[in-house]
Enzyme design. Structure first.
Site, short mmCIF file in Angstrom:
data_model
loop_
_atom_site.label_atom_id
_atom_site.label_comp_id
_atom_site.label_asym_id
_atom_site.label_seq_id
_atom_site.Cartn_x
_atom_site.Cartn_y
_atom_site.Cartn_z
CB CYS A 152 -1.21 -0.46 1.33
SG CYS A 152 0.20 -0.35 2.76
CB CYS A 167 -3.35 -1.28 8.71
SG CYS A 167 -3.79 -1.39 7.34
#
Ligand code: FES
Length: 147
Positions: free
Chosen positions: A33, A103
């Site tokens: 990402c 994350c």
């Protein structure tokens, strides 16, 4: 889809910034990402984390997990800080949506990277600390079943 705690830590992140002459600094990225997190630790002579700050160039979940992770490691010993896993951070935030679990790994890895840096600077070995990755997807295949 996000808990109130996640929203709170995303909107009012704690411990944002840098520590000058930090005892240890760790930077970890997520190549998929493009998000990056840096953690600074101020560790005293008896191995207690006196202060912890972070900078995250990343998504809301990465900001919220770094904020919570810095809160959790402050005041802890180096050994105790190793137990602040991404699961512990997620629990403290009342959970994250499944697609955002990765994350939270940034925060855990960045803390480990900062502890590693501290250990290297001081010529010590921290029991149970493995050499951190600079990208959370390194060696992903072997680790996938863990999540
Ligand atoms: Fe990259 Fe969350 S989407 S860390």
């Amino acid at each position: 889809m996000y808990s109130e705690k996640v929203m709170d830590h995303f909107q009012n992140p704690r411990n944002v910034g840098e520590i000058e002459n930090a005892s240890g600094v760790g930077t970890v990225g997520n190549a998929k990402c493009g998000d990056i997190m840096r953690i600074y630790l101020d560790i005293d002579e008896v191995g207690v984390i006196r202060d912890c700050k972070f900078k995250t160039f990343g998504c809301g979940a990465a900001v919220a997990t770094s904020s919570m992770a810095t809160e959790l490691v402050k005041g802890k010993t180096v050994q105790e800080a190793l137990k602040v896993t991404n699961k512990a951070v997620m629990e403290a935030l009342d959970g994250l949506p499944p697609v955002k679990v990765h994350c939270s790994l940034l925060a855990e890895e960045a803390i480990h990277a900062a502890l590693w840096d501290y250990a290297e600077k001081n010529g010590i070995r921290i029991e149970g600390l493995e050499k951190p990755k600079s990208d959370i997807h390194e060696g992903e295949e072997e680790e996938e079943e863990e999540y």
